[in-house]
Each structure stands twice: as C-alpha cells, then as structure tokens.
Design a protein around this motif. Structure first.
Motif: not given
Lengths: 222, 222
Positions: B116-120, B132-135, B29-31, B123-127
């Motif tokens: 807010a959206k679920w991303f595979d 991105q490190d946390t992910l 989940l990303l916002v 295939e993550l978008p620009k964070i």
DNA sequence: GCAAAAGTGTTACTAGTACACCCATGC
DNA sequence: GCATGGGTGTACTAGTAACACTTTTGC
C-alpha cells in the motif's frame, strides 16, 4: 472474483426525492404505501435494482414509465445500508435527488394502481420506513445545490417570475431576501432573459416572466 | 417485503479514495492488486459489505484495522452499479472520500500481506478495474469540498503553514493565488490561530505555523 | 379608491483584487 | 552576500446590504 458467501449479497433499491415547484412552492413526490408494515403511510418512489441495470437507469425508468414525466433530472445523493432498517432482511437503498418541471400528475395517476401526490416540503404527511431521514438529508443537499447555478435550469419551469424564484430560495435556504437586491443580483448574473410576457395569475400587479438562457455558465449564486 | 428473485441480489463493496497532505502535496492511498484480472495494477482500498454492517462501518474498519490510522474522516460520494464493469458478475461499489493526517504508512505495511502506498494525485500509477473513474470523480468532489470550511480540519495536519495550505488549494483548484491576498483572506476568516512556532524545514525564511481553532464555523472560502 | 403584489434607483459598506518591497534563513 | 521562500500594507474595484416610493391590477 471467485465464490463469495451468501451474507455478502444484498437486495438493492433505487429511491428518489423528486422535486418540482408550483408558484414558488417546493413540492416533493410521494407514493402511498399499500403493504405492511407502514400500510397507508407515504413513501418515496422506489424500485428494486436487477443485475442488468444501473441504479440510475432503474429509478429513471420507474419515474418516466410510471408517471410519464417528459424529462427527469436526477443525481445520486447517498446510500442507506443500515442492516437494521427492516425487521427481516437487509436492504440497501441508493437515493437520487431529482427535478421535474411538468407537475401535472393527475392525468396519469388514474391509470396507475397507486396513489401518488406532490406534497409541499413544509407540510409532509406521515412517512413510512426510514424515508423521512432520506427526505431530510436530501432537502439539505437540495439547499447546497441551489447555491450554484448548476441545476437551476432543471429545477425552474421554463417561464418564471422573479418573486416566484425568490420564494423558492427563501423557503429552501430559510432566509429572507430584499426584493430589490435579489432582482439586481439575479439579473446581473446574466443567466436569464426577459420573455416580454407577464404572469396574470396573481392578485396585484402582474410580474414579468423570465426564462433561463440556452447554455448557462456554472456560477456561485449565494 | 416477501420473496424476491435472485437477479435482484447484488454483491456490494465499499471503496475509499483516502487523501492526505505532505508538505502541500496531495496524496491518495492505493493498494497493489494481487489477483487477476489487473494483477499488479493499483486499486482503491476496498472490502465486501456483509449483511450486519453499513457500508460506512465496513470501509472505516478496513482502513483503521489494516492501516492503523488513528482517525479517518469519511463521507460517501457515489455508487457504481454498472452491470458490465466485471466480466462475470455484477458488483455495486459504494465509494467514500476520506482524509487522514498521519500518513506514516511504512511502519504498518510490513505487517500486512499487501503493498500500500501514498501516490501524489498528479502522478498516479496504472489503475486497475474502473477505479480510475472513481478517482477522477472523487477528486472533483474533493475540489468542491475544499470550497467550504466544512472539512478543512479533517484534511489539514494540526500544524500547518499558510504557503503549504495555499499549495494544496492551488493544486486541487487548479489555479494560482496571490500570496498576500491568500493570507489576508485565510486569516480574516477567523478559523486559524498562530502557534507561535516556525517551520524550520524549508529553505529560505521559516514560515509561521498555524492550527485550526477548536470549533470552526462552516463558511464558504472561495 | 383601496388593498395586494411588483417594479425601480441611490448610497454606504464590505470584500476582493492588484501590486512592490522588506525579512529570515542556508549555503 | 546571494539565492530562496516568507511576511507585510495600500489603493482600487466590485459586490453586497440597506432603504422608500411608485406602478399595475382586481375588487
């Protein structure tokens, strides 16, 4: 980020449950608390984090500068942000699990204005504040860590005997192993090598001394 | 604890890498971030921690109240206390790894003033910021978590097929399993039971639906 | 020589791996 | 009827578990 209300600012400390082994016994480093409340109780080594260091740097420097360890392996475990843990103000602790090999504290503690001691994890003294919880949870984490070879080298002194390392596993995993099967398994993992020396300190037949190889693979052990 | 200088006080936020599965695909989940810097980039769900709540409560309430999940499983992973991560002031993040089963966000996001959206996870978008490190680090932790049955029930929807669960393992552990051996192993663990229903959605022969038993033992899976 | 602790080898059992064919559905 | 994906069984291999006696040292 703009202006943020005062209630969102927190005092933060870094704490460590620092382990070592002595002849197959697992010990943790504790410091005598000299302030009220819990004066005379034992607590974790700890330090407030300032705004120019990470929590890791804070606790690493505290351990290295105060106790003069050559090398400390540290990894973060969990935080404690319960707002009711202290009577007067909120304090967030970031806790670390650590290992050192050189456990000779005595030569350094005299220089310090503090009492610090290794305690066998089976015989802990009265612990101040809520650090007993931290110790319990970190011991659990240590248990999980020992199931993989990832941290073995950090944890075990350069020269060790198999009965010694077996005792450590038995005390932390809370179960007994067959001596023959333990040897066979540990040796067949290919992580250790014979030093051709013997441990003469014990009663009975001297045990062979082993050491971990330079670069060891990460494997599941149990 | 007495008076402490201002530089020891920190702004603290709780963040979450919240996962779910859809047909064997793992999503997070990303916002969408609406403020500078990193306006338009995607970030983790997050909230500042105030002095009357734990970090856990803070992120739990954020997820439940904003997104209306019925139940969120959360566990702490690690903190980020790098003082240079933001240009103007220090911010400590306490990150959580979470799972939810009910992934139907669409009905709620309209009510919110946020995207807010679920991303595979492939295939993550620009964070934005350093999330991105946390992910990346949390995905690694997720991998370790899936090696034990501890969090399986939280992670997998109540009814699932074995090919589905196999795909999840393959995508997270980054390796392929033999279908027959995977079945044999998973079934012989004794953690799941047959629902006597079939998944009719796919092409080809319908797959049996399974569910996890009430109280499952903690076991090593791989 | 006896107590204490360490070293060693064999066998049985269990878990994991490799592998090929048949089955139910949609089009 | 054919393409798609799912279900099943068997033989082989590797790892784990159970088990008893001998060796070296200190006293």
């Amino acid at each position: 980020m703009g202006t943020v209300a005062k209630e969102y600012y927190h005092l933060v400390e870094a704490t460590a449950c620092l382990y070592t082994t002595q002849h197959g016994h697992v010990k943790v480093l504790l410091v005598k608390n000299e302030e009220e409340p819990y004066k005379g109780y034992w607590v974790l080594p700890r330090k407030y984090v300032n705004d120019s260091q990470t929590c890791y740097q804070t606790i690493y420097e505290t351990l290295v500068c105060q106790f003069h360890f050559n090398h400390v392996y540290l990894e973060e475990t969990f935080s404690n942000s319960n707002p009711k843990r202290l009577p007067d103000e909120s304090l967030i602790s970031i806790n670390y699990l650590g290992f050192v090999n050189d456990y000779e504290l005595e030569k350094h503690t005299e220089e310090l204005n503090m009492e610090a001691k290794w305690f066998d994890i089976q015989e802990l003294p009265k612990i101040g504040y809520d650090y007993q919880d931290t110790l319990d949870m970190t011991k659990q984490r240590l248990k999980e860590k020992l199931l993989s070879s990832e941290i073995l080298k950090q944890f075990f002194p350069s020269d060790f005997t198999l009965p010694e390392i077996q005792k450590v596993y038995e005390s932390i995993l809370d179960k007994k192993f067959d001596r023959r099967n333990f040897r066979k398994k540990f040796i067949s993992l290919g992580l250790i090598e014979d030093t051709n020396d013997y441990d003469i300190k014990g009663t009975g037949r001297p045990a062979k001394l082993y050491r971990f190889k330079e670069n060891i693979e990460i494997k599941k052990l149990f």
